[in-house]
Structure formats: C-alpha cells, structure tokens
Design an enzyme around this catalytic site. Structure first.
Site, PDB file in Angstrom:
ATOM      1  N   TYR A 158     -12.353 -28.088  36.652  1.00 25.54           N
ATOM      2  CA  TYR A 158     -12.668 -28.472  35.264  1.00 25.54           C
ATOM      3  C   TYR A 158     -13.207 -27.258  34.527  1.00 25.54           C
ATOM      4  O   TYR A 158     -14.063 -26.547  35.030  1.00 25.54           O
ATOM      5  CB  TYR A 158     -13.710 -29.585  35.260  1.00 25.54           C
ATOM      6  N   ASP A 253     -14.663 -19.059  36.415  1.00 21.37           N
ATOM      7  CA  ASP A 253     -15.455 -19.969  35.599  1.00 21.37           C
ATOM      8  C   ASP A 253     -16.726 -20.289  36.381  1.00 21.37           C
ATOM      9  O   ASP A 253     -16.728 -21.137  37.273  1.00 21.37           O
ATOM     10  CB  ASP A 253     -14.651 -21.238  35.285  1.00 21.37           C
ATOM     11  N   LYS A 281     -24.495 -23.718  31.142  1.00 26.30           N
ATOM     12  CA  LYS A 281     -25.511 -24.464  31.905  1.00 26.30           C
ATOM     13  C   LYS A 281     -26.810 -23.677  32.124  1.00 26.30           C
ATOM     14  O   LYS A 281     -27.615 -23.607  31.212  1.00 26.30           O
ATOM     15  CB  LYS A 281     -24.880 -24.990  33.188  1.00 26.30           C
TER      16      LYS A 281
END
Ligand SMILES: *Cc1c(COP(=O)(O)O)cnc(C)c1O
Length: 442
Positions: A158, A253, A281
């Site tokens: 994702y 990522d 994050k």
C-alpha cells in the site's frame, strides 16, 4: 448455553459502548461511513468503531470511559506513545508563534537535517502533508527524471490512495474487498505493472521485457499493509541490482518503516540503498506530515530547481515540523531501539506461545516494533498467502482482546505497533489477555 453467553457478552458490549454507538449514528449522517478513513470502520470485524476521548502513554480512553492498551498508535506515528512530554512541549512552544506562514521557517531546515543525517541515501528532502502525497510526488519525480512512464508495484503493498497505485493495494482496500478501486480509470493504471511481492524472478522477467520503459520500482521494504511480511533474504539486493542494470529509480516506501524498525529505517536494517525514499507517520510525531527524498541529482528535478511540479499550501507546517523534530530527537537517545526490540520480542513471543498452547494455527511475523499474528496455517510470504488467513477468527480474537482492554487494528491485514510507552506490565497484561482469548477460540 453458548447462545445465552453470547447474548450476555453482546449485552455487555452494548452497555459499554453506548456513547460511541450514538456518536457513530450521528457521524454517519454527515460523514460517509461515519469515518474519515475507511480503516477506522470496524466493518471487517463486524461492529461499530469506538470514538476516542483521549490518549496518554500507551493507553487510549473512549468516550464511554473504557481504557485500552493501544497497539494501533495512530497507525504507526506514535512510536513514543500518546502525549510524550517533549513532543507536547515542542508543539506548544511553536504554537505560540503562529500556526502557518506559507513562507520558510528554520524548523523545516532542522527536520530536513535530522532526516538527511538519519538516512544517508537522502541528500535532499521535500516535506508534504501525508504519505499519499509523498509517494504520488516521488513517482512523478521518477517519471520526470527518467522520461519513462511505467511503474512496477507489488501485490499487497500500500502506498496511499494515489490513483495509479490503488491496484492490488493491500490494507483497507483488501479489508473492504476492493483491492483495486472503482473510480480509477483503466487509462491511469495501464502504466502500473503489479506483480507478486518477494519473488525476484518475476521482477527480472518484467525488467527483461520492459526494463527500458520502467521509470521506477516502488515497494515497502518490509510490507506492513498486508500484515507484516519481511523481505526474503537477498530480495532487496536483487531489486537494487535490477534497477541499476536497467536505469530504473528504486523507491523504498518507508512511510511506515522509516524511524520504526531502526533510526535509519529498513534501508539501514537491510543495508540496501534506494534512489528515493518516501516517509510519513513517525516524522510527523502524530501531526500530518509526509516527505520524499533521495539523491540530489534526482531531487533537483523538482521545482523550483527543476521542472517537475509539486507544491503545498501547508507543506512544512511549523506545528508538524516541531512535532517531528521532537520525536526524532527523542528517538536518538541511547538505547531506545534496543528497548523497543526487547519489549516487542517479549510481546511477539507471548502471542506465539498463547496460540501454540491453545492449539490455534497462526503464523507470527515481526520486524522490530511492527508485528502481526496471522490466523493462517503455514507461512505468509506474499499477498496470496496473506489472503488465505481466517479473517473470521481474527474478528473473534479482536473482540476478545477489546473486551479485555486491548485495542488492535480492526483488520487482519494490519501491523500492530509497540511504542516506547508500552511498559512491562502492559506487555504482560496483553499476553495474559491473548492467552485467554486464544483458548476461547478453540
Ligand atoms: C500509511 C502509508 C501510506 C499512506 O500515508 P497517508 O499519510 O495515510 O497518506 C503510504 N505508504 C505506506 C507504506 C504506508 O504505511
């Protein structure tokens, strides 16, 4: 008898969650599905979401006053737990000077320097507001830099809700049963080649056929959006070699793994260097931040130096920078990652033992403070095997844990996160709860 106890438990849940229930009904009238991100809905585990009142350390309290040990940690950012003192202080001090200027501040330099010092492959870094923006921009940059269109991504990885990346996209999309989203035109994803994770031969085949048309290979170096799936030995090295020999930009990522599995992220842990890295994050410490960075030679293609356009009204926002800076500084302290490793190991071992003792088939994966219990008989190494999990059993486990004061993600396909605020007692209480719930699953 079973029926009676089911109704008793059901009645208890109803009473315990009455305010959350009411809030959810109200939310549904003005917010689609009652939530601002689909992973927050409890649909996959057959219930309504809890509305949260406050968090402190490793605990959250819902609006009915129920207190939980939190292993979601805002889906990863809160590696220091809720309301860590130095982070809070840094935000407060910054707040008093103004919330946003749309002009540079020194805080942006500070965070950029902290990131480039931590991650040697990042010589320059651009701040954005979310992980989605980071991956979207990194891909645009890779395309602008190479003059090629194709993107290679992996099933179950994702990278946010970027149109061209919402193909077999893991996480919420998998939970909700639409791994590839409607609303993404076929034309957009024509340039996305999606192949299985952890199988270097398939990547080699794709590169042999189309290597000269591929702008970038993007992946989670540790997949964290289909449970937790570490890369096989040699896999990342193999990708590095293939990218080099075909002039492809390799993008890690690390929105989830950056500053999570090591201060320098997965690339430090596995000692493999990407060309571009996306972050998010943890670098926002609980405020909205994303970032992408890499070699200067590539990053200088971005405007205003170069012609690849990317911008943001609130990018580099002072409050978010202050929160990120304080978080990274705290993570630099001696022994932080060792302590995280020890408590996470203890927790994962407790989960494993609880499952084995109860005879419940499970597969346990952990890298640092990211972990997952797959309700699966056999190894989980890619999206195909992850999808073989018993999601109904996960739902029962989830509810059993919730009733015992432990808050996990409402989906089998998510990682659990341990923070520095999770103490020995919290870990032990969690293991005790897990051992009770595992036994009840038989
Ligand atoms: C969370 C996540 C994203 C998306 O970040 P948002 O801030 O939710 O847009 C992208 N990539 C990975 C690996 C993630 O875990």
């Amino acid at each position: 008898m079973a029926k009676v106890s089911f109704f008793i438990i059901f009645a208890i849940i109803m009473v315990l969650n009455s305010k959350s229930k009411e809030a959810f009904e109200q939310a549904c009238k003005t917010i689609p599905g009652g939530v601002n991100s689909p992973v927050r809905a409890f649909g996959a585990v057959g219930n309504d979401p809890l509305f949260i009142e406050s968090g402190h350390g490793c605990h959250i309290t819902d609006i009915d006053g129920n207190k939980f040990i939190d292993y979601v940690c805002s889906w990863g950012p809160l590696i220091l737990g809720h309301l860590e003192e130095s982070v809070l202080e840094s935000i407060k001090l910054t707040l008093e000077k103004g919330t946003s200027f749309g002009a540079p501040t020194q805080l942006e330099i500070q965070l950029a320097e902290l990131v480039t010092d931590a991650v040697p492959s990042i010589e320059k870094v651009r701040m954005v507001n979310s992980g989605t923006e980071a991956t979207m921009s990194a891909i645009r940059l890779a395309r602008g830099y190479t003059g090629r269109d194709l993107v290679v991504k992996f099933d179950g990885c994702y990278h946010g809700h970027v149109d061209g990346l919402l193909v077999q996209a893991g996480s919420g999309a998998t939970t909700l049963g639409s791994p590839t989203s409607p609303g993404v035109p076929q034309d957009y994803i024509r340039n996305t080649l999606t192949i299985p994770y952890n199988d270097i031969d398939v990547v080699k085949e794709v590169c042999d056929k189309k290597g000269k048309e591929v702008a970038c290979i993007i992946l989670e170096p540790i997949a964290g959006n289909m449970g937790v799936i570490p890369p096989k030995k040699g896999y990342l090295e193999g990708l590095r070699e293939l990218a080099d020999s075909h002039g492809i930009v390799l993008i890690f990522d690390e929105v989830m793994t950056g500053f999570r599995v090591a201060y320098g992220g997965a690339q430090e842990l596995y000692n493999v260097t990407p060309d571009l890295t996306t972050l998010g994050k943890i670098i926002g410490g609980g405020l909205p931040v994303g970032a992408y960075g890499g070699k200067s030679q590539i990053m200088d293609f971005i405007s205003p130096n170069g012609s690849v356009y990317q911008a943001g009204t609130l990018s580099g926002n002072p409050l978010a920078m202050a929160s990120g800076i304080a978080t990274l500084k705290k993570l630099q302290e001696e022994g932080v990652y060792q302590r995280l490793e020890l408590s996470s190991e203890r927790l994962a071992e407790g989960f494993r033992k609880a499952a084995v003792d109860a005879g419940v088939p499970t597969y346990h994966a952990r890298v640092g403070s990211m972990l997952c219990t797959f309700f699966h008989d056999g190894e989980v190494v890619d999206y195909e095997s992850a999808k073989g999990c018993n999601t109904q059993r996960y739902a029962s486990y989830f509810h059993g844990m919730l009733e015992r004061g432990v808050y996990f993600a409402p989906s089998q396909f998510e990682a659990s996160f341990v923070s520095t605020a999770h103490g020995g007692e919290d870990i032990d209480a969690t293991i005790q709860a897990s051992s009770e719930v595992m036994k009840s699953l038989k």
